[in-house]
Design an enzyme around this catalytic site. Structure first.
Site, PDB file in Angstrom:
ATOM      1  N   ASP A 191     147.757  62.552  83.245  1.00 57.88           N
ATOM      2  CA  ASP A 191     148.593  63.748  83.295  1.00 57.88           C
ATOM      3  C   ASP A 191     149.756  63.523  82.340  1.00 57.88           C
ATOM      4  O   ASP A 191     150.354  62.440  82.327  1.00 57.88           O
ATOM      5  CB  ASP A 191     149.152  63.966  84.706  1.00 57.88           C
ATOM      6  CG  ASP A 191     148.063  64.258  85.738  1.00 57.88           C
ATOM      7  OD1 ASP A 191     146.883  64.352  85.340  1.00 57.88           O
ATOM      8  OD2 ASP A 191     148.395  64.393  86.926  1.00 57.88           O
ATOM      9  N   ASP A 219     141.746  74.202  93.535  1.00 57.40           N
ATOM     10  CA  ASP A 219     142.646  73.354  94.327  1.00 57.40           C
ATOM     11  C   ASP A 219     142.741  73.965  95.715  1.00 57.40           C
ATOM     12  O   ASP A 219     143.246  75.081  95.857  1.00 57.40           O
ATOM     13  CB  ASP A 219     144.024  73.299  93.676  1.00 57.40           C
ATOM     14  CG  ASP A 219     143.972  72.730  92.262  1.00 57.40           C
ATOM     15  OD1 ASP A 219     143.133  71.842  92.024  1.00 57.40           O
ATOM     16  OD2 ASP A 219     144.746  73.173  91.408  1.00 57.40           O
TER      17      ASP A 219
END
Length: 245
Positions: A7, A129
């Protein structure tokens, strides 16, 4: 398949706890060197999340991602902040193999479905998600987990199956960044219900036993971020557990 992930916020390798930008750990690592290490250890696919872009699409780290793609031979999957077709096509043009689309699939499904038709189902991975509520419903969150979505995982899969949905990344938000192990029941359930989809599991991986458990659950791939960054195990060890198909 083992899918090592990094990330990025403003060019730095970071990890967020449960998607919270206020709970950030920064690693003093070069993104390129980290990904090269994963490539050298045998990864067949790499995953990059542009967290700066996810928060503010005007600040997407496209130039950095382009330089990483140029330097690496391994296919790269990229997500974070893709809101328009121009942004999607730009990533594909710089050599990204697959673009991850999250919130937009919930908010503007017709638009995203048109991209499946135009670019093909191999070019796009849906990121779902999920928050699992007390009734066991898999509610898909939107906007970087900062607001609820309202649609269930099943309804989105049904909607996108009409345009040939092939790749989906599913994260149980309650597990992400926690190293508490993956929600294998979730992956078992969805891979049994929708065997035609390549499911990528994400969230909570801490040990090689977790990797093995996800493999046994029927998922097609596993995204591993934090566990690799803090040296819980190596990519090589994970691939030994779950050889590339």
């Amino acid at each position: 398949m083992i899918i090592p992930a990094i990330d990025l916020i403003e060019g730095q390798v970071v990890r967020l706890y449960q998607g919270d930008y206020n709970q950030k750990t920064t690693f003093n690592l070069s993104p390129l060197e980290q990904l090269q290490s994963y490539q050298e250890q045998g990864a067949d696919l790499l995953h990059i999340v542009d967290l700066t872009g996810a928060k503010d699409p005007m600040k997407r780290q496209t130039q950095l991602i382009a330089s990483l793609v140029r330097e690496l031979d391994t296919p790269i999957q990229v997500g974070g902040g893709v809101r328009t077709e121009a942004q999607l096509s730009e990533l594909l043009e710089i050599g990204v193999s697959r673009v991850v689309i999250g919130s937009l699939a919930v908010k503007e499904p017709e638009l995203v479905k048109s991209w499946f038709v135009k670019y093909g189902s191999d070019a796009i991975c849906l990121a779902l998600d999920v928050n699992i509520n007390d009734q066991g419903e898999k509610i898909v969150a939107v906007s970087g987990w900062q607001s609820g979505g309202g649609k269930t995982l099943e309804s989105l899969v049904a909607e996108f199956s009409t345009v040939g949905l092939k790749h989906a990344l599913v994260t149980d938000i309650s597990r992400d960044g926690t190293l508490k192990g993956a929600n294998t029941e979730l992956y078992q359930e969805i891979s049994t219900a929708y065997p035609e989809i390549n499911w990528q599991a994400s969230g909570g991986i801490a040990t090689l036993a977790d990797v093995n458990a996800v493999k046994e659950s029927g998922a097609n791939g596993i995204i591993i971020g934090k566990a690799l960054l803090i040296n819980q195990f190596t990519v090589e060890e994970a691939i030994t557990c779950w050889p590339n198909a």
